[in-house]
Structures are given as C-alpha cells and as structure tokens.
Write a protein that holds these residues in place. Structure first.
Motif, short mmCIF file in Angstrom:
data_model
loop_
_atom_site.label_atom_id
_atom_site.label_comp_id
_atom_site.label_asym_id
_atom_site.label_seq_id
_atom_site.Cartn_x
_atom_site.Cartn_y
_atom_site.Cartn_z
N MET A 1 -13.40 0.33 1.16
CA MET A 1 -14.44 -0.50 0.55
C MET A 1 -15.73 0.32 0.38
O MET A 1 -16.10 1.10 1.25
CB MET A 1 -14.71 -1.72 1.46
N VAL A 77 -19.17 -9.07 -1.79
CA VAL A 77 -18.09 -8.08 -1.76
C VAL A 77 -17.50 -7.89 -3.17
O VAL A 77 -17.32 -6.75 -3.63
CB VAL A 77 -16.98 -8.51 -0.77
N ALA A 86 -6.93 -5.45 -2.16
CA ALA A 86 -6.77 -4.13 -1.54
C ALA A 86 -5.36 -3.60 -1.82
O ALA A 86 -5.18 -2.43 -2.18
CB ALA A 86 -7.00 -4.22 -0.04
N PHE A 87 -4.37 -4.47 -1.68
CA PHE A 87 -2.98 -4.10 -2.00
C PHE A 87 -2.76 -4.38 -3.49
O PHE A 87 -2.84 -5.53 -3.93
CB PHE A 87 -2.01 -4.94 -1.17
N CYS A 89 -0.15 -4.42 -6.20
CA CYS A 89 1.29 -4.37 -6.48
C CYS A 89 1.54 -3.62 -7.79
O CYS A 89 1.05 -4.01 -8.84
CB CYS A 89 1.82 -5.81 -6.58
N GLN A 90 2.28 -2.52 -7.70
CA GLN A 90 2.60 -1.73 -8.90
C GLN A 90 3.97 -2.12 -9.45
O GLN A 90 4.48 -1.42 -10.33
CB GLN A 90 2.58 -0.23 -8.57
N ILE A 111 7.41 -9.24 -1.17
CA ILE A 111 6.46 -8.36 -0.47
C ILE A 111 5.07 -8.54 -1.08
O ILE A 111 4.08 -8.74 -0.38
CB ILE A 111 6.91 -6.88 -0.56
N SER A 114 3.63 -11.78 0.14
CA SER A 114 3.12 -11.77 1.51
C SER A 114 1.80 -11.00 1.63
O SER A 114 0.90 -11.41 2.37
CB SER A 114 4.15 -11.11 2.45
N MET A 115 1.72 -9.90 0.90
CA MET A 115 0.47 -9.13 0.94
C MET A 115 -0.67 -9.93 0.32
O MET A 115 -1.79 -9.92 0.79
CB MET A 115 0.66 -7.79 0.20
N GLN A 117 -0.87 -13.17 0.25
CA GLN A 117 -1.19 -14.26 1.18
C GLN A 117 -2.18 -13.78 2.26
O GLN A 117 -3.14 -14.48 2.59
CB GLN A 117 0.11 -14.72 1.85
N ALA A 118 -1.93 -12.58 2.78
CA ALA A 118 -2.85 -12.02 3.78
C ALA A 118 -4.24 -11.80 3.17
O ALA A 118 -5.26 -12.09 3.79
CB ALA A 118 -2.29 -10.72 4.33
N THR A 121 -6.23 -14.98 3.05
CA THR A 121 -6.87 -15.43 4.30
C THR A 121 -8.18 -14.68 4.51
O THR A 121 -9.16 -15.25 4.99
CB THR A 121 -5.97 -15.20 5.55
N TRP A 122 -8.19 -13.40 4.11
CA TRP A 122 -9.42 -12.59 4.20
C TRP A 122 -10.50 -13.14 3.27
O TRP A 122 -11.64 -13.36 3.67
CB TRP A 122 -9.05 -11.14 3.84
N MET B 1 -6.27 0.45 -1.16
CA MET B 1 -5.15 0.75 -0.28
C MET B 1 -4.18 1.70 -0.98
O MET B 1 -3.93 1.58 -2.17
CB MET B 1 -4.43 -0.58 0.06
N GLU B 6 3.10 0.00 -0.62
CA GLU B 6 4.13 -0.75 -1.36
C GLU B 6 5.49 -0.06 -1.24
O GLU B 6 6.50 -0.70 -0.94
CB GLU B 6 3.71 -0.86 -2.83
N ALA B 86 -11.30 -2.11 6.24
CA ALA B 86 -11.73 -1.88 4.86
C ALA B 86 -13.25 -1.75 4.82
O ALA B 86 -13.81 -0.86 4.18
CB ALA B 86 -11.27 -3.03 3.96
N ALA B 118 -13.39 -11.41 9.32
CA ALA B 118 -12.54 -11.61 8.14
C ALA B 118 -11.37 -10.63 8.16
O ALA B 118 -10.23 -10.99 7.86
CB ALA B 118 -13.37 -11.43 6.87
N THR B 121 -8.62 -11.81 10.41
CA THR B 121 -7.72 -12.86 9.87
C THR B 121 -6.64 -12.22 9.00
O THR B 121 -5.49 -12.65 9.01
CB THR B 121 -8.47 -13.92 9.03
N GLU B 125 -2.64 -12.22 9.86
CA GLU B 125 -1.64 -12.70 8.90
C GLU B 125 -0.55 -11.65 8.68
O GLU B 125 0.64 -11.96 8.69
CB GLU B 125 -2.35 -13.03 7.58
N GLN B 129 4.03 -11.49 10.13
CA GLN B 129 5.25 -11.37 9.32
C GLN B 129 5.93 -10.03 9.58
O GLN B 129 5.27 -9.00 9.55
CB GLN B 129 4.91 -11.47 7.84
#
Lengths: 158, 158
Positions: A1, A77, A86-87, A89-90, A111, A114-115, A117-118, A121-122, B1, B6, B86, B118, B121, B125, B129
């Motif tokens: 960041m 932010v 942050a993740f 997905c490629q 995958i 799930s990433m 979803q995390a 929450t952030w 990230m 991935e 981060a 943050a 959290t 998460e 998993q």
C-alpha cells in the motif's frame, strides 16, 4: 500500500482541528517533515475523490470537503491507493486444461471468490470507521493533541 | 499482492488431486501455461514455509508437505507475499510536533491501530479457510475437476 495513505489519514485528522481554514500543502507537509510535492500529489487525489476541497489564491489551500463523519478510512485508502483488490485474479484457469475463452473466472473461480471475501471483510472494517471516529479516539486518549495542533498551525509559517 | 499468490493457491489445490506424486515445476507450470522459472520461485517459497515438500532425483518434484486441512489460505499468502501488513505504519507522528524518538508509534497511534484492526479481519478470514475447504467447494461445484486434473498430470509429459 502506498505510504501516502498514512500521510492522507493523518492530514484529514489534523484538518478537523483547524476547521474553516485552508492550509497549504507546504504547511501540511511541514507538520510531519514530509516532502511537499509528494504530499501535494496525495492531497490532489483526496480532492479528486471529494474528500478535500482545494482553493487557490493568497489564502488558498486544502480543507475537508465534507464532515469527518462522512469520510471513512476506506474512502481515504481508495482515493490514494485505488479501488483494486490486493489480490488481483488473473484468471489463470482460462489457460488451464478445458479453460474457456468466454468464461469470467473472476466470478466462477472459488479461489478468487475466497480471496474476494477476505478483501470484503477488510473493506467493511475500514468503512465502519470514519475520520470523526479517529478524531474522537485521539481526543479521548491524547486530550492535548487538538490544541497543540491548532497552536502549531496558528504560529508556524512556511 | 504478488501474482504468485494466485499461482501458488491453484497449485496447492491441484496437488491435492494427485496425492503421493512429486510433480516437477515444469509440469505444474505447464498446467496453466505459466513461466516455469518464476513458478519455481514460488514453489521454493512454499517449500521454505513448510507447505510443499521438494524431492530431487529422476522422480523428484513437489508435493504437499502436510494435509490440506492444515494449510490455510493465509499460510500461502504469507509464504509468497511476506508477513508484512499492506498498511505499513512509518510512524510519521515521530516527526510531528512533540514527537518522541523513543515512542513506538505503531503501538500508540490510533490510525495505525485502526488500520491494523482491519488487516486482522482480513487475516482472520484468510486463516479460517484451508486448501481442503477450497478443494471441497470445487469438488461440489465442478465434480469433474479432480478427475480431469489427475488425467492431465497422468498423460502429459513436459
């Protein structure tokens, strides 16, 4: 960041203690001994996001564009660091056996899900706290800070 | 990230469907048409973190070092992307008026504290998993995937 996120959050908090004043990037930078040009870049990003208001002229500078209750940590932010997760997905499943050119793997890949979803929450946690909440906690734990900050900006000229 | 996160997550999931086999970096990379040398770097990082086990020799390669129930998504993220948050608090309060050289502002700064909360959290998460959970969800939603994956690794040589 981007380290500008830290600078931007602190600057928004400080501006709450000098309401109604427009403060130049040079003075906001001097407060923490930061490089003015680089802080100015962050301040412009906050202005573009509608978090700060920028005025020009001899008494020009930056002030909050809306009440601190309406500025979440997530707003700051995103303004500085961008809206991307942050993740990122490629969609590597597309290049795997049986991968389909037209499938949106960001939606179907578990995958990726799930990433995401995390990450949510952030984001939820960051959006549950406002600049006003931070100001209130600081005033509770460090009661001299508002007056010290006002005093610094009232007396120091750069 | 790092995009390697991935790759690493998908690779760990795939290795669950070919248990007991050591698979070379070249074959794991070929599965998604990834650059072998760069994937190998991620696989070595997973091995250093105790997630994969690497064996040498003609039948050498990588396999899971522990049951997939014991590998969380956070384990993989940290192995590839490092343990740092981060948001990295640079303690700019130290350079502000009244800043103390010996104070640990990572502990006292309330902005740092909120950003850390943050992040926690998000970590919580990700650690809730496991790779086994992902495998189970994939098997539920895409029942052909395990057999297709096994078949690919059984028949393709690189």
């Amino acid at each position: 960041m981007n380290e500008g996120v830290e600078w931007a959050l602190h600057t928004c908090v400080n501006l709450c203690w000098i309401p109604g004043q427009s403060v130049t990037a040079a003075r906001l930078a001097a407060f923490y001994d930061l490089p003015t040009a680089y802080l100015n870049k962050q301040l412009q990003a906050l202005a573009r996001a509608g978090i700060l208001m920028s005025t020009t002229g001899p008494r020009g500078g930056f002030q909050l564009a809306r009440p601190p209750e309406k500025i979440t940590l997530l707003d700051v932010v995103v303004a500085i660091d961008g809206p991307e997760d942050a993740f990122r997905c490629q969609e590597i499943l597309r290049s795997g056996p049986g991968g389909q050119a037209r499938t949106n793997y960001r939606k179907t890949c578990l995958i990726s899900h799930s990433m995401r979803q995390a990450e949510m929450t952030w984001r939820k946690e960051l959006s549950s706290q406002s600049i006003a909440d931070i100001v209130q906690s600081v005033e509770h734990s460090f009661p001299k800070t508002p007056e010290d900050t006002r005093h610094w900006f009232d007396t120091i000229r750069t």
